[in-house]
Design an enzyme around this catalytic site. Structure first.
Site, short mmCIF file in Angstrom:
data_model
loop_
_atom_site.label_atom_id
_atom_site.label_comp_id
_atom_site.label_asym_id
_atom_site.label_seq_id
_atom_site.Cartn_x
_atom_site.Cartn_y
_atom_site.Cartn_z
N LYS A 15 -7.84 3.19 6.69
CA LYS A 15 -6.89 3.07 7.79
C LYS A 15 -6.73 4.38 8.57
O LYS A 15 -6.75 4.38 9.79
CB LYS A 15 -5.49 2.67 7.28
CG LYS A 15 -5.38 1.27 6.77
CD LYS A 15 -3.96 0.92 6.37
CE LYS A 15 -3.28 1.88 5.46
NZ LYS A 15 -3.79 2.02 4.11
N ARG A 90 6.12 -1.49 5.46
CA ARG A 90 5.52 -1.87 4.18
C ARG A 90 6.28 -2.99 3.49
O ARG A 90 5.82 -3.52 2.50
CB ARG A 90 5.49 -0.66 3.23
CG ARG A 90 4.43 0.33 3.60
CD ARG A 90 4.23 1.32 2.51
NE ARG A 90 3.23 2.28 2.94
CZ ARG A 90 2.52 3.01 2.13
NH1 ARG A 90 2.71 2.93 0.85
NH2 ARG A 90 1.64 3.86 2.59
N ARG A 123 -12.93 4.56 -3.59
CA ARG A 123 -12.74 5.52 -2.50
C ARG A 123 -11.61 6.51 -2.82
O ARG A 123 -11.73 7.70 -2.56
CB ARG A 123 -12.40 4.79 -1.20
CG ARG A 123 -13.56 4.05 -0.58
CD ARG A 123 -13.10 3.32 0.68
NE ARG A 123 -14.17 2.58 1.31
CZ ARG A 123 -13.99 1.83 2.39
NH1 ARG A 123 -12.81 1.73 2.96
NH2 ARG A 123 -15.01 1.17 2.90
N ARG A 129 -7.41 13.54 -4.04
CA ARG A 129 -6.08 14.07 -3.71
C ARG A 129 -5.24 14.15 -4.98
O ARG A 129 -5.40 13.37 -5.91
CB ARG A 129 -5.37 13.17 -2.69
CG ARG A 129 -5.87 13.38 -1.29
CD ARG A 129 -4.96 12.83 -0.22
NE ARG A 129 -4.13 11.71 -0.57
CZ ARG A 129 -3.88 10.69 0.23
NH1 ARG A 129 -4.41 10.63 1.43
NH2 ARG A 129 -3.09 9.71 -0.15
N ARG A 140 0.25 1.96 -6.73
CA ARG A 140 0.30 1.76 -5.28
C ARG A 140 -0.34 0.43 -4.88
O ARG A 140 0.17 -0.27 -4.00
CB ARG A 140 -0.36 2.92 -4.54
CG ARG A 140 0.48 4.18 -4.56
CD ARG A 140 0.05 5.18 -3.52
NE ARG A 140 -1.32 5.63 -3.65
CZ ARG A 140 -1.71 6.71 -4.31
NH1 ARG A 140 -0.83 7.48 -4.92
NH2 ARG A 140 -2.99 7.05 -4.36
#
Length: 187
Positions: A15, A90, A123, A129, A140
């Site tokens: 995104k 969200r 990914r 990170r 998540r």
């Protein structure tokens, strides 16, 4: 003509990459709540410190905090001709807040960048990170399915949703996005 877009997709669907390109293409600001939150964490603001604890656990920042951040951002002059939201809304509560604050026709189009769970997981692990631990990624993705996936039905019922295959090269996915967005907006 304004261009108000919301881009959905699981974390790791690409995104951010596609939103930057779309925002540039349409001449509107890319508003990424994830970027805004990471910036607040890096700056050590009160919101940032509160958000860091939640983000490290893979949890979402509460609706009231996110609503305030997004409302302030959408009120800035550069968002007058439109905007592209990435990472917001969200939850159904956030959609209702947008509708309440911006009116019934608050968005021109919602786009779902569809990428399978195994692909997005790979990914996210690869990008390395600090908040991309296996546990946080799993959490998540679970939260996305529980809280955000129902928004796809909400926008679909209002004929404001298009689905895009998010697997392929960045250029291929971008080409698909522009084609569908232009068709939906009558551009």
């Amino acid at each position: 003509m304004t261009t108000r877009l919301i881009v959905f997709g699981r974390q790791g669907a690409g995104k951010g990459t596609q939103c930057v390109r779309l925002a540039d293409h349409y001449g509107i600001p890319h508003i990424s709540t994830g970027d805004m939150l990471r910036e607040a964490v890096a700056e050590g603001t009160e919101l940032g410190l509160r958000a860091k604890v939640l983000m490290d656990a893979g949890d979402l920042v509460p609706d009231d905090v996110m609503e305030g951040i997004v409302d302030e951002r959408l009120a800035k002059p550069d968002a007058e001709p439109g905007w592209l939201l990435d990472g917001y809304p969200r939850t159904l509560g956030q959609v209702e807040a947008m509708r309440r604050n911006l009116g019934e026709a608050f968005v021109d189009l919602a786009v779902n960048l569809d990428v399978p769970v195994d692909v997005v997981t790979g990914r996210m692990v690869a990008r390395g990170r600090a908040d991309d631990t296996e546990e946080a990624i799993r959490r998540r993705l679970e939260l996305y399915e529980e809280q955000t996936a129902p928004l796809l039905s909400w926008f679909g019922q209002r004929e404001r949703l298009v689905e895009i295959d998010g697997v392929g090269t960045e250029d291929d996915v971008f080409e698909r996005l522009v084609k569908v967005v232009d068709a939906a907006l009558g551009a």
